[in-house]
Motif scaffolding. Structure first.
Motif, PDB file in Angstrom:
ATOM      1  N   ARG A 315     -32.198 -36.166  34.707  1.00 45.36           N
ATOM      2  CA  ARG A 315     -31.831 -36.844  33.459  1.00 45.36           C
ATOM      3  C   ARG A 315     -32.181 -35.991  32.238  1.00 45.36           C
ATOM      4  N   LEU A 316     -33.078 -35.046  32.423  1.00 44.55           N
ATOM      5  CA  LEU A 316     -33.593 -34.256  31.324  1.00 44.55           C
ATOM      6  C   LEU A 316     -32.730 -33.028  31.052  1.00 44.55           C
ATOM      7  N   ALA A 317     -32.637 -32.644  29.792  1.00 45.32           N
ATOM      8  CA  ALA A 317     -31.921 -31.418  29.432  1.00 45.32           C
ATOM      9  C   ALA A 317     -32.590 -30.202  30.057  1.00 45.32           C
ATOM     10  N   GLU A 318     -33.909 -30.258  30.250  1.00 50.08           N
ATOM     11  CA  GLU A 318     -34.627 -29.133  30.839  1.00 50.08           C
ATOM     12  C   GLU A 318     -34.406 -29.020  32.341  1.00 50.08           C
ATOM     13  N   GLY A 319     -33.840 -30.050  32.970  1.00 45.65           N
ATOM     14  CA  GLY A 319     -33.581 -30.022  34.399  1.00 45.65           C
ATOM     15  C   GLY A 319     -34.851 -30.067  35.228  1.00 45.65           C
ATOM     16  N   VAL A 320     -34.770 -29.523  36.453  1.00 46.31           N
ATOM     17  CA  VAL A 320     -35.907 -29.526  37.372  1.00 46.31           C
ATOM     18  C   VAL A 320     -36.129 -28.117  37.906  1.00 46.31           C
ATOM     19  N   ASP A 321     -37.371 -27.850  38.258  1.00 49.13           N
ATOM     20  CA  ASP A 321     -37.752 -26.571  38.851  1.00 49.13           C
ATOM     21  C   ASP A 321     -37.830 -26.773  40.360  1.00 49.13           C
ATOM     22  N   LEU A 322     -36.816 -26.301  41.073  1.00 45.80           N
ATOM     23  CA  LEU A 322     -36.763 -26.518  42.520  1.00 45.80           C
ATOM     24  C   LEU A 322     -37.925 -25.838  43.232  1.00 45.80           C
ATOM     25  N   ALA A 323     -38.347 -24.674  42.739  1.00 38.55           N
ATOM     26  CA  ALA A 323     -39.450 -23.964  43.380  1.00 38.55           C
ATOM     27  C   ALA A 323     -40.744 -24.764  43.251  1.00 38.55           C
ATOM     28  N   ALA A 324     -40.972 -25.328  42.048  1.00 40.29           N
ATOM     29  CA  ALA A 324     -42.192 -26.117  41.837  1.00 40.29           C
ATOM     30  C   ALA A 324     -42.179 -27.382  42.684  1.00 40.29           C
ATOM     31  N   LEU A 325     -41.034 -28.055  42.743  1.00 38.39           N
ATOM     32  CA  LEU A 325     -40.942 -29.266  43.562  1.00 38.39           C
ATOM     33  C   LEU A 325     -41.064 -28.933  45.040  1.00 38.39           C
ATOM     34  N   SER A 326     -40.535 -27.786  45.451  1.00 40.65           N
ATOM     35  CA  SER A 326     -40.638 -27.355  46.843  1.00 40.65           C
ATOM     36  C   SER A 326     -42.101 -27.175  47.236  1.00 40.65           C
TER      37      SER A 326
END
Length: 382
Positions: A315-326
């Motif tokens: 939902r955020l303009a900044e999106g998500v960090d897939l590496a951090a979530l991984s």
């Protein structure tokens, strides 16, 4: 660890016809009882969750500006004792823009509130009447002026995509709203929620909601105008000057832990989702019986947590960090977002991909829900 605290005050003077929030109208409220009960709920939550120094507190509702300032002060004092406050803590209170509630703003600021979110909703008296609001435009603008004098940060809400609303009308209204100089605006499309009076009126043919295509045009126009005025969208419906985003709401969207107390409040701590009793009387009974208002505390699986983090973060303009979530959830980036679909929608201009981060573009925001359903693997959300 929780660094954000949500406090729910469930009472309103009137139930708005579009509202599906946990709000209730009562003839009278025993403020001493509610202070004792909210403090008990808070103390139990702190004892279970522990947590770090608080960086944000949010009083939501309902109509928290109906609370006596002394009650707000007591809750803030106890929260600081239990958790400690970050030096730059953001303390937000939702308020109706009435003259009666504006008269409390000085006392609320003295109690520690440093950010207010006003439910202005429209800058047209006929529209306010349609929306079931108790204030008029002049009263709302007077309250906004008082708020800007007493609080370090001020935001207000508007509802658009109303029946028969034109592009020209909304452009004029939004431009006027931006002229007041607040650092944050929450701009919500009117949605007909199940169980509301508006749902019954639509079903009975009293009015017809704005159709999807003109509503989408208004959404695009909204983002263009706010960006041009220096308040770009940082989330689907929220716009702010750089550095003035709601820190509390960012905690939700970035999938950080938070404590929630009061009727119907949700929280998340140590991978456990908490839900409190919604009806005020049931919540009070639970406080009396068990020392807190919790109705359910449910352990979330790793995949549930990962799915929620993706659903919120996109939902955020900044999106998500897939590496951090991984790293956080022990899942591969491919398990978080389907590579083939990510590549497809990137080619179509609906998604961006920059190193480990992915996000939704401006055109993609128009079809956000469908897009998230495509990007996040089915096995993650089932």
């Amino acid at each position: 660890m929780a660094r954000a605290l949500y406090i729910h005050w469930p009472f309103c003077l009137k139930k708005c016809p579009y509202c599906d929030f946990n709000s209730h109208v009562r003839d009278g409220v025993d403020h001493e009882l509610w202070q004792r009960s909210l403090l008990a709920d808070m103390e139990r939550e702190a004892g279970i969750a522990g947590g770090e120094t608080l960086t944000s507190i949010f009083f939501g509702g309902g109509t928290p500006s109906l609370m006596p300032p002394a009650l707000v002060a007591a809750l803030l004092e106890r929260a600081e004792q239990l958790w400690g406050f970050d030096p730059g803590i953001e303390i937000t209170l939702e308020a109706n823009p009435s003259s009666v509630e504006a008269a409390k703003f000085a006392a609320l600021a003295s109690a520690g509130v440093n950010r207010v979110s006003l439910g202005v909703q429209a800058l047209d008296d006929k529209v306010l009447k349609f929306l079931g609001r108790l204030h008029g435009v002049d009263e709302a603008l007077a309250a906004l002026d008082v708020a800007q004098r007493h609080f370090a940060r001020t935001s207000f809400d508007l509802i658009y995509a109303r029946p028969n609303q034109s592009m020209a009308d909304w452009e004029a209204e939004l431009t006027r709203a931006l002229s007041f100089g607040t650092d944050h605006l929450s701009l919500y499309q009117l949605t007909i929620e199940p169980g509301t009076r508006f749902e019954r009126l639509v079903r009975d043919g009293a009015f017809a909601p704005l159709e999807d295509d003109p509503a989408a045009d208004l959404f695009t126009l909204t983002r263009q105008i706010t960006a041009a005025h220096g308040l770009p969208a940082y989330e689907v419906s929220n716009h702010a000057r750089p550095g003035q985003q709601s820190r509390h709401n960012l905690a939700y969207w970035r999938y950080q832990d938070y404590a929630g107390i009061g009727p119907g409040a949700h929280g998340r701590r140590h991978a456990t989702a908490t839900t409190r009793h919604k009806k005020p009387e049931n919540w009070l009974s639970a406080i009396e019986a068990q020392g807190d208002g919790i109705q359910e505390a449910r352990q979330l699986s790793i995949r549930e947590q990962a799915a929620e983090a993706m659903l919120m973060g996109l939902r955020l303009a900044e999106g998500v960090d897939l590496a951090a979530l991984s790293t956080r959830f022990g899942l591969s980036p491919e398990e978080l977002a389907t590579p083939a679909r990510l590549e497809l929608y990137e080619r179509q201009g609906l998604v961006w991909n920059e190193g480990p981060r992915i996000g939704v573009t401006e055109p993609g925001m128009l079809v956000l829900n469908a897009l998230i359903g495509e990007l996040v693997p089915t096995e993650l959300v089932v």
